[in-house]
Design a protein around this motif. Sequence first.
Motif, PDB file in Angstrom:
ATOM      1  N   ASP A  25      -8.287 -10.419  14.793  1.00  0.00           N
ATOM      2  CA  ASP A  25      -7.530  -9.686  13.732  1.00  0.00           C
ATOM      3  C   ASP A  25      -8.266  -8.438  13.786  1.00  0.00           C
ATOM      4  OD1 ASP A  25      -5.657  -8.374  12.144  1.00  0.00           O
ATOM      5  OD2 ASP A  25      -6.178  -9.722  10.279  1.00  0.00           O
ATOM      6  N   SER A  28      -7.645  -5.989   9.891  1.00  0.00           N
ATOM      7  CA  SER A  28      -8.331  -6.280   8.601  1.00  0.00           C
ATOM      8  C   SER A  28      -9.907  -5.361   8.647  1.00  0.00           C
ATOM      9  CB  SER A  28      -9.087  -7.728   8.296  1.00  0.00           C
ATOM     10  OG  SER A  28      -7.693  -8.452   8.328  1.00  0.00           O
ATOM     11  N   ARG A  30     -13.460  -4.817   7.972  1.00  0.00           N
ATOM     12  CA  ARG A  30     -14.635  -5.750   8.025  1.00  0.00           C
ATOM     13  C   ARG A  30     -15.869  -4.843   8.090  1.00  0.00           C
ATOM     14  NH1 ARG A  30     -12.568 -10.553   9.374  1.00  0.00           N
ATOM     15  NH2 ARG A  30     -10.770 -10.461  10.560  1.00  0.00           N
ATOM     16  N   SER A  94     -12.049  -1.084  10.981  1.00  0.00           N
ATOM     17  CA  SER A  94     -10.845  -1.738  11.542  1.00  0.00           C
ATOM     18  C   SER A  94     -10.404  -0.963  12.743  1.00  0.00           C
ATOM     19  CB  SER A  94      -9.901  -1.813  10.256  1.00  0.00           C
ATOM     20  OG  SER A  94      -9.265  -0.664  10.140  1.00  0.00           O
TER      21      SER A  94
END
Length: 183
Positions: A25, A28, A30, A94
């Motif tokens: 993913d 998101s 991070r 992201s």
Amino acid sequence: MPLPFLTADRAFDASAEDVALPFDDHDSWRRPYRLGPWRVAAAATLLLLASFVLLAAMIISFAGSLSGATLCFVVAAVAIAAALRLLRAGAWVSRHGVRRVGFFRTTTVRWNSVASLSTVQQPVKWLGLPRTVQGQALIVRRTGGGQPTPLLTDHNADFLARTEAFDRAADTLEAWGAEYRAG
């Protein structure tokens, strides 16, 4: 309760594969590196201070002074919020862009407006204080020009005396940039 701002990129775990973008993913936000010991120590000290202030608030409230207890509760809440914000600070990535989260301010740059990400030698702030030392910084240059923005430095609270960790984080951020600036 999961605290997503404390999770590190699993690319640096011993069991992970050696890939730059290990997550399924990518939408998101991070942090592509682990928190440094200086940042964690400062947040732990603030939380320890908050626990003592909360203990004082409890004692003051049992003594009958609600205004003093309220003031102590507010001071403890501010200390807890400051510790959490300190833990959240850093560079985040992201699919949408790169984000620099500071203590008071957050700046997001979309990948289509990033001209380059590069590591340069320059004077950098030591632990975010006004004192500068010679070090390395990961710089974001925008397509419209303007002042280059440092995302990471090797003398901030995450990378002080951890040059290998700085190099890995800079390489990972550059890999995210290469992946999404081209796409």
